[in-house]
Design a protein around this motif. Structure first.
Motif, mmCIF file in Angstrom:
data_model
loop_
_atom_site.group_PDB
_atom_site.id
_atom_site.type_symbol
_atom_site.label_atom_id
_atom_site.label_comp_id
_atom_site.label_asym_id
_atom_site.label_seq_id
_atom_site.Cartn_x
_atom_site.Cartn_y
_atom_site.Cartn_z
ATOM 1 N N ALA A 44 79.376 56.872 50.250
ATOM 2 C CA ALA A 44 79.432 57.787 48.921
ATOM 3 C C ALA A 44 78.955 58.966 48.906
ATOM 4 O O ALA A 44 77.817 58.973 48.305
ATOM 5 N N GLY A 45 79.299 59.858 49.818
ATOM 6 C CA GLY A 45 78.536 61.090 49.996
ATOM 7 C C GLY A 45 77.485 61.765 49.176
ATOM 8 O O GLY A 45 76.409 61.728 49.421
ATOM 9 N N PRO A 46 77.840 62.409 47.964
ATOM 10 C CA PRO A 46 76.599 62.838 47.069
ATOM 11 C C PRO A 46 75.708 61.830 46.817
ATOM 12 O O PRO A 46 74.551 62.461 46.528
ATOM 13 N N LEU A 47 75.857 60.598 46.500
ATOM 14 C CA LEU A 47 74.831 59.646 46.328
ATOM 15 C C LEU A 47 73.734 59.794 47.354
ATOM 16 O O LEU A 47 72.478 59.128 46.925
ATOM 17 N N ALA A 48 73.827 60.120 48.418
ATOM 18 C CA ALA A 48 72.921 60.176 49.643
ATOM 19 C C ALA A 48 71.916 61.324 49.296
ATOM 20 O O ALA A 48 70.849 61.135 49.837
ATOM 21 N N ILE A 49 72.160 62.434 48.627
ATOM 22 C CA ILE A 49 71.231 63.368 48.469
ATOM 23 C C ILE A 49 70.033 63.231 47.674
ATOM 24 O O ILE A 49 68.894 63.211 48.300
ATOM 25 N N PRO A 50 69.837 62.545 46.643
ATOM 26 C CA PRO A 50 68.587 62.045 45.986
ATOM 27 C C PRO A 50 67.863 60.907 46.824
ATOM 28 O O PRO A 50 66.729 60.962 46.849
ATOM 29 N N PHE A 51 68.505 60.082 47.294
ATOM 30 C CA PHE A 51 68.037 59.061 48.409
ATOM 31 C C PHE A 51 67.419 59.655 49.505
ATOM 32 O O PHE A 51 66.193 59.351 50.102
ATOM 33 N N GLY A 52 68.080 60.611 50.020
ATOM 34 C CA GLY A 52 67.420 61.171 51.399
ATOM 35 C C GLY A 52 66.154 62.060 51.004
ATOM 36 O O GLY A 52 65.295 62.029 51.753
ATOM 37 N N HIS A 53 66.100 62.757 49.723
ATOM 38 C CA HIS A 53 64.976 63.531 49.500
ATOM 39 C C HIS A 53 63.849 62.458 49.102
ATOM 40 O O HIS A 53 62.576 62.811 49.235
ATOM 41 N N LEU A 54 64.085 61.666 48.297
ATOM 42 C CA LEU A 54 63.129 60.445 48.154
ATOM 43 C C LEU A 54 62.534 59.767 49.459
ATOM 44 O O LEU A 54 61.127 59.699 49.401
ATOM 45 N N ALA A 55 63.520 59.534 50.272
ATOM 46 C CA ALA A 55 63.016 58.820 51.660
ATOM 47 C C ALA A 55 61.915 59.704 52.310
ATOM 48 O O ALA A 55 60.878 59.505 52.860
ATOM 49 N N ARG A 56 62.464 61.268 52.336
ATOM 50 C CA ARG A 56 61.701 61.975 53.153
ATOM 51 C C ARG A 56 60.224 62.224 52.369
ATOM 52 O O ARG A 56 59.192 62.357 53.153
ATOM 53 N N ALA A 57 60.240 62.330 51.101
ATOM 54 C CA ALA A 57 58.903 62.449 50.542
ATOM 55 C C ALA A 57 57.904 61.130 50.787
ATOM 56 O O ALA A 57 56.726 61.469 51.083
ATOM 57 N N GLN A 58 58.714 60.022 50.765
ATOM 58 C CA GLN A 58 57.749 58.652 51.186
ATOM 59 C C GLN A 58 57.420 58.765 52.331
ATOM 60 O O GLN A 58 56.324 58.405 52.824
ATOM 61 N N ILE A 59 58.338 59.201 53.433
ATOM 62 C CA ILE A 59 57.800 59.208 54.850
ATOM 63 C C ILE A 59 56.733 60.339 55.075
ATOM 64 O O ILE A 59 55.726 59.971 55.692
ATOM 65 N N ARG A 60 56.843 61.222 54.440
ATOM 66 C CA ARG A 60 55.519 62.268 54.532
ATOM 67 C C ARG A 60 54.267 61.511 54.061
ATOM 68 O O ARG A 60 53.166 61.821 54.497
#
Length: 94
Positions: A44-60
């Motif tokens: 479900a393409g566009p739903l990946a955008i907020p999850f990806g940004h949240l994941a990168r912030a958590q990883i950092r």
């Protein structure tokens, strides 16, 4: 003799400091949001955008693994968003 003792003490001190600083991997587990972003990017393409940004912030913040997985989810999400936008513009102009 004093030089040998002093150098031995400095070597032991530096080894002890290395052990306390580099105790092991910080956090070897993979961030669950990065996996979610990748799966959503495939499904479900566009739903990946907020999850990806949240994941990168958590990883950092936490030092977890999964930075590349989150980036792949973001790329898939933005590509699908671009494709959907282009399709809507083409359909609207026809």
């Amino acid at each position: 003799m004093l030089v040998v003792a002093l150098s031995w003490w400095l070597v032991r001190r530096s080894l002890r400091a290395d052990r306390t600083i580099n105790a092991g991997p910080a956090n070897p587990r993979t961030n669950p949001l990065s996996i979610t972003a990748l799966v959503l990017g495939l499904v479900a393409g566009p739903l990946a955008i907020p999850f990806g940004h949240l994941a990168r912030a958590q990883i950092r913040r936490t030092g977890e693994q999964g930075r590349g997985i989150a980036l792949a989810g973001l790329v898939l999400g933005y590509l699908s968003l671009t494709t959907i936008t282009a399709a809507v513009i083409l359909i609207a102009s026809a």
